[in-house]
Design an enzyme around this catalytic site. Structure first.
Site, mmCIF file in Angstrom:
data_model
loop_
_atom_site.group_PDB
_atom_site.id
_atom_site.type_symbol
_atom_site.label_atom_id
_atom_site.label_comp_id
_atom_site.label_asym_id
_atom_site.label_seq_id
_atom_site.Cartn_x
_atom_site.Cartn_y
_atom_site.Cartn_z
ATOM 1 N N ASP A 88 -34.701 -13.218 50.760
ATOM 2 C CA ASP A 88 -33.238 -13.388 50.038
ATOM 3 C C ASP A 88 -32.272 -12.426 50.737
ATOM 4 O O ASP A 88 -32.429 -12.136 51.682
ATOM 5 C CB ASP A 88 -33.869 -13.078 48.605
ATOM 6 C CG ASP A 88 -32.488 -13.330 47.533
ATOM 7 O OD1 ASP A 88 -32.380 -14.564 47.134
ATOM 8 O OD2 ASP A 88 -31.979 -12.591 47.248
ATOM 9 N N GLN B 285 -35.821 -18.941 39.014
ATOM 10 C CA GLN B 285 -36.566 -19.572 40.011
ATOM 11 C C GLN B 285 -37.392 -20.566 39.453
ATOM 12 O O GLN B 285 -38.056 -21.486 40.086
ATOM 13 C CB GLN B 285 -37.368 -18.274 40.830
ATOM 14 C CG GLN B 285 -37.968 -18.739 42.010
ATOM 15 C CD GLN B 285 -36.926 -18.636 43.338
ATOM 16 O OE1 GLN B 285 -36.128 -17.657 43.181
ATOM 17 N NE2 GLN B 285 -36.782 -19.753 44.149
ATOM 18 N N LYS C 261 -35.814 -23.895 39.084
ATOM 19 C CA LYS C 261 -35.252 -24.304 40.419
ATOM 20 C C LYS C 261 -36.477 -24.785 41.156
ATOM 21 O O LYS C 261 -36.586 -26.093 41.436
ATOM 22 C CB LYS C 261 -34.759 -23.156 41.175
ATOM 23 C CG LYS C 261 -34.374 -23.399 42.690
ATOM 24 C CD LYS C 261 -34.205 -22.230 43.579
ATOM 25 C CE LYS C 261 -33.094 -21.314 42.864
ATOM 26 N NZ LYS C 261 -33.043 -20.028 43.897
ATOM 27 N N SER D 48 -39.686 -23.632 51.767
ATOM 28 C CA SER D 48 -40.733 -22.684 51.639
ATOM 29 C C SER D 48 -41.993 -23.589 51.384
ATOM 30 O O SER D 48 -43.145 -23.135 51.895
ATOM 31 C CB SER D 48 -40.439 -21.583 50.829
ATOM 32 O OG SER D 48 -39.621 -20.533 51.502
ATOM 33 N N LYS E 175 -40.002 -13.337 41.673
ATOM 34 C CA LYS E 175 -39.061 -12.775 42.724
ATOM 35 C C LYS E 175 -39.485 -11.195 42.719
ATOM 36 O O LYS E 175 -40.129 -10.492 41.784
ATOM 37 C CB LYS E 175 -37.680 -12.825 41.880
ATOM 38 C CG LYS E 175 -36.537 -12.498 42.656
ATOM 39 C CD LYS E 175 -36.261 -14.027 43.603
ATOM 40 C CE LYS E 175 -35.108 -13.767 44.638
ATOM 41 N NZ LYS E 175 -34.534 -15.131 45.112
ATOM 42 N N THR F 188 -31.518 -23.499 53.148
ATOM 43 C CA THR F 188 -30.774 -23.238 51.971
ATOM 44 C C THR F 188 -29.305 -24.167 52.160
ATOM 45 O O THR F 188 -28.817 -24.660 51.294
ATOM 46 C CB THR F 188 -30.754 -21.865 51.467
ATOM 47 O OG1 THR F 188 -32.073 -21.370 51.387
ATOM 48 C CG2 THR F 188 -30.346 -21.838 50.082
HETATM 49 P P1 NDP Z 1 -27.973 -12.345 53.413
HETATM 50 O O1 NDP Z 1 -28.361 -11.337 53.237
HETATM 51 O O2 NDP Z 1 -28.269 -13.279 54.679
HETATM 52 O O3 NDP Z 1 -26.572 -12.571 53.169
HETATM 53 C C1 NDP Z 1 -25.734 -12.099 51.951
HETATM 54 C C2 NDP Z 1 -24.229 -12.252 52.449
HETATM 55 O O4 NDP Z 1 -23.660 -12.068 51.249
HETATM 56 C C3 NDP Z 1 -23.722 -11.492 53.206
HETATM 57 O O5 NDP Z 1 -22.632 -11.815 53.808
HETATM 58 C C4 NDP Z 1 -23.395 -10.164 52.245
HETATM 59 O O6 NDP Z 1 -22.392 -9.226 52.660
HETATM 60 C C5 NDP Z 1 -22.902 -10.898 50.815
HETATM 61 N N1 NDP Z 1 -23.266 -10.102 49.890
HETATM 62 C C6 NDP Z 1 -24.165 -9.697 49.499
HETATM 63 N N2 NDP Z 1 -24.189 -8.821 48.153
HETATM 64 C C7 NDP Z 1 -22.807 -8.618 48.097
HETATM 65 C C8 NDP Z 1 -21.985 -8.096 47.195
HETATM 66 N N3 NDP Z 1 -22.516 -7.355 46.048
HETATM 67 N N4 NDP Z 1 -20.644 -8.357 47.237
HETATM 68 C C9 NDP Z 1 -19.993 -9.241 48.125
HETATM 69 N N5 NDP Z 1 -20.898 -9.600 49.230
HETATM 70 C C10 NDP Z 1 -22.069 -9.554 49.136
HETATM 71 O O7 NDP Z 1 -28.776 -13.289 52.181
HETATM 72 P P2 NDP Z 1 -28.609 -15.082 51.886
HETATM 73 O O8 NDP Z 1 -27.668 -15.628 52.473
HETATM 74 O O9 NDP Z 1 -30.202 -15.158 52.201
HETATM 75 O O10 NDP Z 1 -28.556 -15.107 50.330
HETATM 76 C C11 NDP Z 1 -27.127 -15.052 49.692
HETATM 77 C C12 NDP Z 1 -27.245 -15.854 48.226
HETATM 78 O O11 NDP Z 1 -28.074 -17.076 48.278
HETATM 79 C C13 NDP Z 1 -28.148 -14.910 47.165
HETATM 80 O O12 NDP Z 1 -27.491 -15.112 46.028
HETATM 81 C C14 NDP Z 1 -29.347 -15.277 47.537
HETATM 82 O O13 NDP Z 1 -30.116 -15.071 46.312
HETATM 83 C C15 NDP Z 1 -29.179 -16.597 47.509
HETATM 84 N N6 NDP Z 1 -30.245 -17.601 48.067
HETATM 85 C C16 NDP Z 1 -30.845 -17.550 49.165
HETATM 86 C C17 NDP Z 1 -31.710 -18.328 49.712
HETATM 87 C C18 NDP Z 1 -32.478 -18.103 51.074
HETATM 88 O O14 NDP Z 1 -33.445 -19.021 51.367
HETATM 89 N N7 NDP Z 1 -32.142 -17.149 51.630
HETATM 90 C C19 NDP Z 1 -32.157 -19.609 48.879
HETATM 91 C C20 NDP Z 1 -31.586 -19.811 47.718
HETATM 92 C C21 NDP Z 1 -30.587 -18.756 47.233
HETATM 93 P P3 NDP Z 1 -22.852 -7.776 53.196
HETATM 94 O O15 NDP Z 1 -23.329 -8.054 54.647
HETATM 95 O O16 NDP Z 1 -21.584 -7.110 53.391
HETATM 96 O O17 NDP Z 1 -23.839 -7.090 52.025
HETATM 97 O O1 2IT Z 2 -33.562 -17.779 45.537
HETATM 98 C C1 2IT Z 2 -34.407 -18.334 46.372
HETATM 99 O O2 2IT Z 2 -34.656 -19.678 46.007
HETATM 100 C C2 2IT Z 2 -34.914 -17.877 47.435
HETATM 101 N N1 2IT Z 2 -34.456 -16.809 48.100
HETATM 102 C C3 2IT Z 2 -35.916 -18.458 48.290
HETATM 103 C C4 2IT Z 2 -37.064 -18.456 47.932
HETATM 104 C C5 2IT Z 2 -38.182 -18.798 48.702
HETATM 105 O O3 2IT Z 2 -39.496 -18.735 48.164
HETATM 106 O O4 2IT Z 2 -38.196 -19.478 49.671
#
Ligand code: NDP
Ligand code: 2IT
Length: 445
Positions: A166, A111, A114, A377, A126, A209
């Site tokens: 997250d 982070q 980024k 954010s 985080k 994102t």
């Molecule tokens: P969500 O909780 O909305 O979705 C996560 C997705 O990933 C679900 O479909 C979940 O499936 C799957 N998943 C999670 N863990 C696992 C695992 N161990 N094995 C297989 N599938 C898995 O999270 P986000 O979409 O917000 O986040 C997804 C990724 O993006 C993360 O790495 C996060 O750190 C990153 N990220 C998110 C941001 C944001 O703004 N939200 C910003 C930047 C990065 P299931 O429901 O079955 O667990």
């Molecule tokens: O991994 C990431 O950059 C996030 N989950 C979003 C963090 C934020 O402060 O919006």
């Protein structure tokens, strides 16, 4: 021994069993070698890399809560305040059974760079918990979130540390946490981002994102041969916040998204993903990906990993860390995939990333590719400070500018060090340069 090797060796000894933190530190420091070599004497004297890799503060706490049957549970809560060199700590909260200190540290470390790349004044942090929101009632999730915030509120604030979502943390969890923060402190301030629109949230944050990911990939394609998303076959892993809005924007730009997944398996839809259907299953019903195939004749569900076997032109891993390894990378190449970008944090293993770079496959690392979420954010923080709400178009256009700017900075830094096209090096170097300079100006702290 070189300064970088010395730091990596010490880091592994001093932080045993934090595998993901070792991995992210290795990835970053390896690509900073070229910068460190030029400044080795001064960086060593100032212990710059020691300070960069040691969090300013780690808060670890107990989170007791009561389930619907009256049973008490105890989870671990964490907040890693990694670096305030360029602004208040900023980064999400993850609720997933796999969460431990090493995972939160890797995410906090990523982070830092980024957030620096966004060009906005936000430091790196985080947090999260090993609480599993799956299958819990709304009341149980609220009980957990209130207990989590009962401790966390002592350490955060609009000008000190601003958490967000997250994995496992979306609008519902942010709402419960915000309500508890306000109740405990009496402050209505922008202490969390990803809030609901009725109490200070920003338009476009939900989409940011995924949209940002597609904007930067479109720019990368344009820059490499004038290509774009039109008529491209795209595979996206995950089906959460990032995956859904990446799907939406890629479809808007004319791509055909043919597969999505969750932790149980993946769906392949030869006709292209029906966005309304996946939103209904995942956002409204909090259901499983299999239900998509149950509802649509053109789709098939396959249990387990394996989504990278689906042939595509562009692959966007958007689920979790280390979900795409060397074997997957080889399959993607064999099937003709020519561009990969990380919507998730560190979804590709080091070996997979090296393979993409060695084989001239376009690769955009998470620090650059998924920075649109945290950037928006920061725009939410600006609106909260001004007591204003910008329109969807205003925020979306700022997001787009930020993503194009991140591409430009990443590309420029890679070229400056003779590593053109290596966006891993470019992103790490550009992020590091800003943070290192801020640290040097602020003296030893
Ligand atoms: P969500 O909780 O909305 O979705 C996560 C997705 O990933 C679900 O479909 C979940 O499936 C799957 N998943 C999670 N863990 C696992 C695992 N161990 N094995 C297989 N599938 C898995 O999270 P986000 O979409 O917000 O986040 C997804 C990724 O993006 C993360 O790495 C996060 O750190 C990153 N990220 C998110 C941001 C944001 O703004 N939200 C910003 C930047 C990065 P299931 O429901 O079955 O667990
Ligand atoms: O991994 C990431 O950059 C996030 N989950 C979003 C963090 C934020 O402060 O919006």
């Amino acid at each position: 021994m070189s300064y970088v090797d010395e730091i990596l060796e010490k880091l592994i000894i001093k932080n045993p069993s934090e595998m993901e933190f070792h991995q992210s530190a290795k990835e970053v420091l390896e690509s900073l070698r070229v910068v460190v070599e030029k400044n080795e004497e001064i960086f060593r004297k100032e212990a710059l890399l020691e300070r960069l890799t040691e969090p300013e503060r780690i808060i670890s706490f107990r989170v007791p809560w009561v389930d619907d049957n009256g049973q008490v549970h105890v989870n671990k809560g964490f907040r890693v305040q990694f670096s305030s060199a360029i602004g208040p700590y900023k980064g999400g909260l993850r609720l997933h059974p796999s969460v431990n200190q090493g995972i939160v540290k890797f995410l906090g470390f990523e982070q830092i760079f980024k957030n620096a790349l966004t060009g906005l004044p936000i430091g790196g942090g985080k947090g999260g918990s090993d609480f599993d929101p799956k299958g819990k009632s709304d009341r149980e999730v609220m009980a957990f979130c209130q207990s989590f915030m009962s401790e966390l509120h002592k350490y955060i604030g609009a000008d000190t540390d601003v958490p967000a979502g997250d994995i496992g943390v979306g609008a519902r969890e942010i709402g419960y946490m915000y309500g508890q923060y306000k109740r405990l402190t009496g402050l209505f301030e922008g202490v969390l981002t990803g809030k609901g629109l009725t109490y200070g949230g920003s338009l476009t944050r939900t989409e940011a994102t995924g949209y940002g990911l597609v904007y930067i990939v479109e720019e990368m394609l344009k820059h490499n041969g004038g290509k774009n998303f039109k008529d491209k076959k795209v595979v996206i892993s995950g089906s959460g916040n990032v995956a859904i809005y990446a799907t939406q924007k890629a479809q808007e730009l004319g791509a055909k998204v043919v597969a999505l997944s969750d932790s149980s398996g993946y769906v392949y839809d030869k006709d292209g993903i029906d966005l309304d259907l996946i939103k209904e299953i995942k956002e409204v019903k909090r259901g499983r990906i299999k239900e998509y195939a149950d509802a649509k004749d053109s789709a098939i569900f396959t249990v387990g990993k394996g989504i990278w076997n689906v042939p595509c032109d562009i692959a966007l891993p958007c689920a979790t860390q280390n979900e795409l390894d060397l074997e997957d990378a080889k399959i993607l190449k064999k099937n003709g995939c020519s561009a990969i970008a990380e919507g998730a944090n560190m979804p590709c293993t080091i070996e997979a990333v090296d393979y993409f770079l060695e084989n001239n496959i376009l690769f955009m690392p998470g620090k650059a590719a998924n920075a649109g979420g945290v950037a928006t954010s920061a725009l939410e923080m600006s609106q909260n400070s001004q007591r204003l709400s910008w329109t969807f178009e205003e925020v979306d256009s700022k997001l787009k500018d930020i993503m194009l700017n991140i591409f430009a900075k990443t590309n420029e830094a890679s070229k400056r060090y003779g590593l053109e096209g290596n966006y891993v090096a470019g992103a790490n170097i550009a992020g590091f340069e800003k943070v290192a300079e801020a640290m040097q100006f602020q003296g030893i702290c």
